[in-house]
Design a protein around this motif. Structure first.
Motif, short mmCIF file in Angstrom:
data_model
loop_
_atom_site.label_atom_id
_atom_site.label_comp_id
_atom_site.label_asym_id
_atom_site.label_seq_id
_atom_site.Cartn_x
_atom_site.Cartn_y
_atom_site.Cartn_z
N ILE A 259 0.86 -1.19 0.00
CA ILE A 259 0.00 0.00 0.00
C ILE A 259 0.89 1.23 0.00
CG2 ILE A 259 -1.68 1.34 1.33
CD1 ILE A 259 -2.74 -1.26 2.49
N LYS A 260 0.70 2.10 -1.00
CA LYS A 260 1.40 3.37 -1.00
C LYS A 260 0.87 4.23 0.14
CE LYS A 260 2.05 3.57 -6.03
NZ LYS A 260 1.79 4.36 -7.25
N VAL A 261 1.75 4.68 0.99
CA VAL A 261 1.32 5.49 2.13
C VAL A 261 1.11 6.93 1.65
CG1 VAL A 261 1.93 6.34 4.41
CG2 VAL A 261 2.56 4.01 3.74
N ASN A 262 -0.14 7.39 1.72
CA ASN A 262 -0.47 8.73 1.23
C ASN A 262 -0.10 9.82 2.22
OD1 ASN A 262 -1.72 7.79 -1.19
ND2 ASN A 262 -3.50 7.18 0.02
N ALA A 263 -0.23 9.51 3.50
CA ALA A 263 0.01 10.55 4.51
C ALA A 263 0.34 9.91 5.85
CB ALA A 263 -1.24 11.43 4.66
N VAL A 264 0.96 10.69 6.70
CA VAL A 264 1.18 10.32 8.10
C VAL A 264 0.31 11.25 8.95
CG1 VAL A 264 2.81 10.08 9.99
CG2 VAL A 264 3.54 9.57 7.65
N HIS A 265 -0.61 10.65 9.69
CA HIS A 265 -1.45 11.42 10.61
C HIS A 265 -0.83 11.34 12.00
CE1 HIS A 265 -4.75 11.60 7.63
NE2 HIS A 265 -4.33 10.39 7.29
N GLY B 213 -1.40 16.88 13.64
CA GLY B 213 -0.62 17.26 12.46
C GLY B 213 -0.75 16.21 11.39
N ARG B 214 -0.44 16.58 10.17
CA ARG B 214 -0.51 15.66 9.03
C ARG B 214 0.63 15.98 8.08
NH1 ARG B 214 -5.02 13.42 5.42
NH2 ARG B 214 -4.12 13.44 3.32
N VAL B 215 1.32 14.93 7.66
CA VAL B 215 2.38 15.08 6.67
C VAL B 215 1.93 14.34 5.42
CG1 VAL B 215 4.78 14.60 6.07
CG2 VAL B 215 4.17 15.20 8.44
N ASN B 216 1.70 15.08 4.35
CA ASN B 216 1.29 14.48 3.09
C ASN B 216 2.52 13.87 2.41
OD1 ASN B 216 -1.50 15.20 3.21
ND2 ASN B 216 -0.93 17.30 2.67
N LEU B 217 2.45 12.58 2.17
CA LEU B 217 3.56 11.90 1.52
C LEU B 217 3.28 11.76 0.03
CD1 LEU B 217 4.41 9.15 4.15
CD2 LEU B 217 5.54 11.33 3.79
N GLY B 218 2.29 10.93 -0.31
CA GLY B 218 1.98 10.75 -1.72
C GLY B 218 3.24 10.44 -2.50
N ASP B 219 3.51 11.20 -3.54
CA ASP B 219 4.73 11.05 -4.32
C ASP B 219 5.76 12.06 -3.83
OD1 ASP B 219 3.54 9.04 -5.70
OD2 ASP B 219 3.04 10.25 -7.45
N ILE B 220 6.20 11.90 -2.58
CA ILE B 220 7.09 12.86 -1.94
C ILE B 220 8.43 12.98 -2.67
CG2 ILE B 220 7.96 11.10 -0.34
CD1 ILE B 220 8.27 13.27 1.75
N SER C 280 12.96 9.39 -8.19
CA SER C 280 12.95 7.94 -8.31
C SER C 280 11.68 7.52 -9.04
CB SER C 280 12.99 7.28 -6.93
OG SER C 280 12.78 5.87 -7.02
N PRO C 281 11.72 6.39 -9.75
CA PRO C 281 10.48 5.88 -10.33
C PRO C 281 9.50 5.40 -9.27
CG PRO C 281 12.29 4.32 -10.67
CD PRO C 281 12.89 5.58 -10.11
N TYR C 282 9.96 5.33 -8.02
CA TYR C 282 9.11 4.91 -6.90
C TYR C 282 9.17 5.99 -5.82
CZ TYR C 282 9.91 0.76 -9.64
OH TYR C 282 10.00 -0.11 -10.69
N PRO C 283 8.49 7.12 -6.06
CA PRO C 283 8.66 8.30 -5.19
C PRO C 283 7.78 8.29 -3.95
CG PRO C 283 7.21 8.86 -7.00
CD PRO C 283 7.62 7.42 -7.22
N PHE C 284 7.64 7.12 -3.32
CA PHE C 284 6.71 6.97 -2.21
C PHE C 284 7.26 5.97 -1.20
CE2 PHE C 284 5.48 4.49 -5.96
CZ PHE C 284 5.65 3.20 -5.49
N VAL C 285 6.58 5.86 -0.08
CA VAL C 285 6.88 4.82 0.90
C VAL C 285 5.83 3.73 0.73
CG1 VAL C 285 7.08 4.25 3.35
CG2 VAL C 285 7.86 6.48 2.52
N LEU C 286 6.26 2.49 0.65
CA LEU C 286 5.35 1.36 0.47
C LEU C 286 5.21 0.61 1.79
CD1 LEU C 286 3.79 -0.19 -1.82
CD2 LEU C 286 5.73 -1.79 -1.80
#
Length: 503
Positions: free
Chosen positions: A67-73, A82-89, A94-100
């Motif tokens: 699961i691609k992590v969209n955000a950290v709540h 607080g909320r940190v939007n990750l998405g394609d951070i 990188s071709p994989y610009p996210f945390v899985l």
């Protein structure tokens, strides 16, 4: 005689076996357990690991299973602070610009499936008893149930975890320490805002914390947290004991528990990663705090680093001296990582005033504000994703062109539907030119059976720090071996000759 004996079939051992099998290296992989893990706790798969998986042709499937992590709540009690939007951070990096989020137990079964497809079976319920490095080979005694067998292997690779038999037999020091806290990990079905199916939730209080990860395969959530001080010394701890504290901290209701375990966290790095024909990798060589989800990814990085070197030596494609670079490259990073994660971990879990300030003010209020800014997001992604790892001090690293030096990861360049990482799928030595190759270079590359890839110069190339028309000799693992601004043929041929490189 099998060329390589791998002991330990966790992610590190499985990836090592996959890369070796792809290169046609005969191997055996053994593990004392009855099968793949069921109660493992690593969750995060970072960009650099997925880049390696792309070389194996399994990255897209891994992404689909996780699961691609969209955000950290960031929560305190029932409130989101607080909320940190990750998405394609890491977009553009990188071709994989996210945390899985991909649970390690599911991850291991995924790797095991591909290893079996490559024709290699893990020998379960089989353990290493002892071994002797005979100089030209390693003699190892292995045992399955009550049957023992003495085998010979060219190289022994210990991927057998924190209590490694291989490391112990090498008589290597394992300096470091153990954190005072006991952690718990649980796979649960829960309801409440913190039980997200797509995001990561970090729940903080003055005296504790818990991280909640979504798990695609089960639809459950994985809790990783600190055992409350009131329960620290209780024997036979169960989730029923933890539940009242966890539900209050997370503001959720737990309906079902799949499994539960407790563990202690260490921070250690072995004195050496190699003696003669014996190597240690992953947790056998280094153990980290859980900050940033670095441990498993670092072990996989060890495996890729060593795999192409062993394959090159065994297939007589490179000089054996290249094996000396494994310890140099990986132990330096492990020591740096342990020191960094240790400081961060101590700051987060500390029970002093500083720790409480970090949990209640710095993380929930200040961090989300600064992570809105692109340069800070980029820096954070570079650090956590492991794409910033470099080997500039390695015996294999030479030259500089543009902002890049020998030992740097080849930057990812995407133009339209094409990118330069497609060429890395061969996991072979190759030359990259971002611009135009000289006719003489084309001739030399052909003579050495060295693939030469020309990429049109672009703004993306310049932004990545590349130099127009420069020569970049790229290693099988996607790191730059030699960088030269002038496409000097003698420098290339001298490098190839020095390490006896041929594809």
């Amino acid at each position: 005689m099998n060329a390589v004996l791998i002991t330990g079939a966790g992610p590190t051992g499985l990836v090592l076996a996959l890369f070796l099998a792809r290169k046609g290296v005969p191997l055996r992989i053994i593990d004392k357990n009855t099968g793949p893990g069921r109660t493992s706790r690593a969750m995060a798969v970072h960009a650099r690991t997925l880049e390696f998986y792309r070389q194996l042709g399994i990255a897209e499937e891994a992404v689909q299973k996780g699961i691609k992590v969209n955000a950290v709540h960031i929560r305190q009690g029932h409130k989101e602070k607080g909320r940190v939007n990750l998405g394609d951070i890491g977009e553009g990096l990188s071709p994989y610009p996210f945390v899985l989020s991909f649970a390690q137990d599911e991850h291991e079964r995924f790797l095991l499936k591909h290893l079996i497809a490559a024709g290699v079976e893990v020998e379960w319920k089989t353990e290493l008893v002892s071994y002797t490095d005979k100089g030209g080979f390693v003699e190892a005694e292995i045992r399955k149930e009550e049957q023992t067998e003495v085998i010979e292997t060219a190289f022994l690779c210990g991927c057998d975890g924190a209590h490694s038999t291989v490391r112990r037999e090498l008589d290597l020091g394992f300096p470091g320490g153990t954190y005072e806290h006991t952690f718990y990990v649980a796979d649960v079905k829960a309801s409440g805002e913190a039980a997200s199916k797509h995001d990561l939730n970090l729940c903080l209080e003055e005296d504790g914390f818990c991280i909640v990860f979504p798990v695609r395969s089960t639809g459950m959530n994985r809790f990783v947290g600190i055992v409350p001080s009131a329960l620290e010394n209780r024997e036979a701890l169960s989730f029923k004991d933890i539940a009242p504290f966890a539900e209050k901290l997370l503001h959720v209701k737990v309906h079902e528990v799949n499994w539960f375990s407790t563990y202690r966290v260490h921070h250690r790095v072995a004195d050496q990663f190699r003696k003669g024909r014996v190597f240690i990798l992953g947790d056998a060589g280094h153990i980290h705090s859980p900050v940033g989800g670095q441990g498993m990814n670092t072990g996989i990085g060890d495996a890729v680093n060593l795999a192409w070197k062993l394959a090159g030596v065994l297939n007589e494609r490179v000089d054996e001296i290249i094996l000396d670079s494994y310890e140099t490259e990986r132990i330096a990073f492990a020591r740096s990582l342990v020191a960094t994660t240790d400081r961060a971990f101590q700051a987060v879990v500390g029970q002093n005033a500083r720790g409480r300030l970090v949990r209640t003010v710095l993380i929930p209020r200040i961090a989300p504000f600064f992570l809105r800014f692109p340069p800070i997001k980029k820096a954070a992604f570079n650090r956590v994703s492991q794409i910033r790892i470099h080997y500039r001090d390695s015996l294999l690293s030479m030259g500089k062109a543009g902002k890049l030096q020998g030992g740097d990861r080849l930057p990812w360049i995407s133009v339209g539907r094409n990118d330069n990482f497609e060429a890395l799928k061969t996991a072979a030595w190759q030359v990259h030119i971002y611009g135009k190759a000289n006719p003489g270079l084309l001739t030399i590359a052909k003579q050495h059976n060295l693939p030469l890839h020309e990429f049109a110069w672009s703004r993306a190339s310049a932004n990545a720090g590349l130099r127009r028309d420069a020569l970049y000799l790229v290693r099988p693992d996607g790191y730059i071996a030699l960088a030269d601004s002038e496409q000097t043929i003698n420098k290339l041929t001298e490098y190839l000759s020095k390490f006896k490189i041929r594809n």
